[in-house]
Write a protein that holds these residues in place. Sequence first.
Motif, PDB file in Angstrom:
ATOM      1  N   SER A 314       0.764  -0.996  -0.050  1.00  0.00           N
ATOM      2  CA  SER A 314       0.138  -0.058   0.605  1.00  0.00           C
ATOM      3  C   SER A 314       1.303   1.350  -0.241  1.00  0.00           C
ATOM      4  O   SER A 314       0.036   2.552   0.430  1.00  0.00           O
ATOM      5  CB  SER A 314      -1.037  -0.092   1.113  1.00  0.00           C
ATOM      6  N   SER A 315       1.818   0.980  -0.007  1.00  0.00           N
ATOM      7  CA  SER A 315       2.719   2.451  -0.508  1.00  0.00           C
ATOM      8  C   SER A 315       3.749   2.560  -1.809  1.00  0.00           C
ATOM      9  O   SER A 315       4.027   1.365  -2.633  1.00  0.00           O
ATOM     10  CB  SER A 315       3.712   2.599   0.781  1.00  0.00           C
ATOM     11  N   HIS A 370      -4.803   4.815  -5.212  1.00  0.00           N
ATOM     12  CA  HIS A 370      -5.236   6.066  -5.116  1.00  0.00           C
ATOM     13  C   HIS A 370      -4.764   6.810  -5.551  1.00  0.00           C
ATOM     14  O   HIS A 370      -3.201   6.619  -4.753  1.00  0.00           O
ATOM     15  CB  HIS A 370      -6.279   5.493  -3.175  1.00  0.00           C
ATOM     16  N   PRO A 371      -5.344   7.366  -6.068  1.00  0.00           N
ATOM     17  CA  PRO A 371      -4.449   9.024  -6.738  1.00  0.00           C
ATOM     18  C   PRO A 371      -4.013   9.829  -5.511  1.00  0.00           C
ATOM     19  O   PRO A 371      -4.522   9.908  -4.310  1.00  0.00           O
ATOM     20  CB  PRO A 371      -4.962   9.890  -7.728  1.00  0.00           C
ATOM     21  N   TYR A 437       2.280  -7.608  -9.271  1.00  0.00           N
ATOM     22  CA  TYR A 437       3.012  -6.311  -9.269  1.00  0.00           C
ATOM     23  C   TYR A 437       2.238  -5.278  -9.877  1.00  0.00           C
ATOM     24  O   TYR A 437       2.138  -5.936 -10.714  1.00  0.00           O
ATOM     25  CB  TYR A 437       4.743  -6.847  -9.297  1.00  0.00           C
ATOM     26  N   LEU A 438       2.354  -4.335  -8.909  1.00  0.00           N
ATOM     27  CA  LEU A 438       2.059  -3.593  -9.941  1.00  0.00           C
ATOM     28  C   LEU A 438       2.786  -2.462  -9.640  1.00  0.00           C
ATOM     29  O   LEU A 438       3.332  -2.058  -9.072  1.00  0.00           O
ATOM     30  CB  LEU A 438       0.390  -3.016  -8.821  1.00  0.00           C
TER      31      LEU A 438
END
Length: 859
Positions: A314-315, A370-371, A437-438
């Motif tokens: 999430s980071s 989330h932008p 992976y993103l």
Amino acid sequence: MEPLSHRGLPRLSWIDTLYSNFSYGADDYDGEGNEEQKGPPEGSETMPYIDESPTMSPQLSARGQGGGDGISPTPPEGLAPGVEAGKGLEMRKLVLSGFLASEEIYINQLEALLLPMKPLKATATTSQPVLTIQQIETIFYKIQDIYEIHKEFYDNLCPKVQQWDSQVTMGHLFQKLASQLGVYKAFVDNYKVALETAEKCSQSNNQFQKISEELKVKGPKDSKDSHTSVTMEALLYKPIDRVTRSTLVLHDLLKHTPVDHPDYPLLQDALRISQNFLSSINEDIDPRRTAVTTPKGETRQLVKDGFLVEVSESSRKLRHVFLFTDVLLCAKLKKTSAGKHQQYDCKWYIPLADLVFPSPEESEASPQVHPFPDHELEDMKMKISALKSEIQKEKANKGQSRAIERLKKKMFENEFLLLLNSPTIPFRIHNRNGKSYLFLLSSDYERSEWREAIQKLQKKDLQAFVLSSVELQVLTGSCFKLRTVHNIPVTSNKDDDESPGLYGFLHVIVHSAKGFKQSANLYCTLEVDSFGYFVSKAKTRVFRDTTEPKWDEEFEIELEGSQSLRILCYEKCYDKTKVNKDNNEIVDKIMGKGQIQLDPQTVETKNWHTDVIEMNGIKVEFSMKFTSRDMSLKRTPSKKQTGVFGVKISVVTKRERSKVPYIVRQCVEEVEKRGIEEVGIYRISGVATDIQALKAAFDANNKDILLMLSDMDINAIAGTLKLYFRELPEPLLTDRLYPAFMEGIALSDPAAKENCMMHLLRTLPDPNLITFLFLLEHLKRVAEKEPINKMSLHNLATVFGPTLLRPSEVESKVHLTSAADIWSHDVMAQVQVLLYYLQHPPISFAELKRNTLYFSTDV
């Protein structure tokens, strides 16, 4: 096996690639955004003779044979063109001084490696040996011989350099050094076994592990640091690292040695020996082959690398991603202390045989992106611009270099955060045997580049494999030298003499495209770089069912230190089931893409420059010309006062007997009617010819204006509104109040800022104030549709802030000192002023006029 270079591919065997780049200092931050120790990799000191071209192969690689980058077997006769004999001899001294300094460090490293060998040998014959004699001889094989060779060479060369004169000779020393390179051959052949033995011994013996983790290396004589701690693994790599140094220095020494100098034939002979030695190693199947070749035995090559933002736990983390011929490796720089060798740490890898791209359905099940809040990105830009201005002032006033470095460091921190948090386009990859992976990219262009490069490699007969810890370690270790992208793409990494990029307006006409194999619905988008990442700036209309689209559409694109223009050609998809869940947009197919550098000398002419860009067999014809910002800043009053463009707003509203100019009301109404959900409304450029047609119609008060508006592309209408405000003879918020707006927005106390900013609005002439409030409410309504149109208050403030506040020509000379400073502190402050009012609760004209100040503000 036939070398790859003989099959038309660049030869990138381990010996080539390990020595291909000795540059450093680019990765001062690691993948987590933590600051890394500045300075060179240990033992890779800055030297005058290091060539920092993308390939620095000592061999005649495929490229080198073409007369390019390799070291030529026969150096050019005489001195380099234009170099005088005296200057050449002075350069010899500089080359030798640098080499001597690096030799001292290398000798200290070899000494540090030899230091534990004697006590280890002493314990080997006792009842409790740390290592056996055989293990010691394997790990330290030939180190003593290499040390003695270089110590003798250093002791003989040092006095010659210290007592320099133009007749000094030292070619015989290099000739002798080259004749002893056979010792390196023996070391290289044993290197893999030495490394594996050291690793096994560390795992099985705590005492040896402690010794091998912290060897003390003496600092150079003039250094403040007496010792630095280095691992045995890093020191064992030093002779591998060193093996080309004499070859490189020989090349440069010859370049700066007159042909009639007694050293010339000796240096030439030493170079020939060195090159033959390196070529023979290159052709051998060396012991490290398993670590740097594919499972099929072919040479593993680096195909592409670059910095990408990965979303992990999430980071966002900045990673350096390396695409090899058979594997994708994601790495970050290890945190190191002063003097330690900078190395990459592998976060994960996927063999290309196991890599798949998830389907839209699988992407939908993945965590959503989330932008980052726009206002925070704008704050970063403002800080960067303010710091740029401070650095320029310090340089102009010849300020202390320490103060400039401190400002540069702050600027890098902000640019790094901006780079980390601005990308929003998802790029997902999946290991069929494990995790997904993103990455987040700033441009569809980059996503397409990475996807295409991977898919091209996957067409080959690839095999799945697992790298052993040693193989992974060696592959990751090679990344530092193999990488082609050295610097995080931020302006603070640029040298002072590098182009700051273009500031102003780029006019681009997209003419036509050819090369499509079947009819399709086609359009193009234009992207330019800004603050280190790319932004989409313009989009042509869709040309339906054709193989030869002819758009002939002109766009005006604002440049903010830009250096590249990208053109992407898409096939429009009308199937609403193909929606990307990450950004709620239908996925159109990229048919081709291309990029050109915006060279100031080519672009900065009054004439149009026509060019063709080739992309995947498709040719797109376009023209462009550039207007610098200092030229485009001129708010030239119209000579024809009967029109509306270039005419004072008070004159127009009085003539029309209206509170808000007709042009503003009609454009706003049309945008709200059919453009409020248009992606990038006000950001995407309209077709210039359409905008000029609307401008002429409004100026002539054409009776058919409403019909024209209803038929016109919505981006052209939005562009006409922006052009109207830009061409006002003075900004909507007036020249007189401009300094006060700049001071008001800089106030820290919220109450003082509120009083000042409201008072300034109250001070505006009524036509300006009423028009400003009308526009303000419209922009707020546009921002309410941000989930669809992607235009937040912050985006809108960026577009309109400079347009509504930018001073006219006289004021410009006072406030803006140079073209490169334009998109700096003042412009970012202009954005902040508009943003303040956009974020403010609704402002009523009547209430504003009725209220009084708690205290007066002198404007």
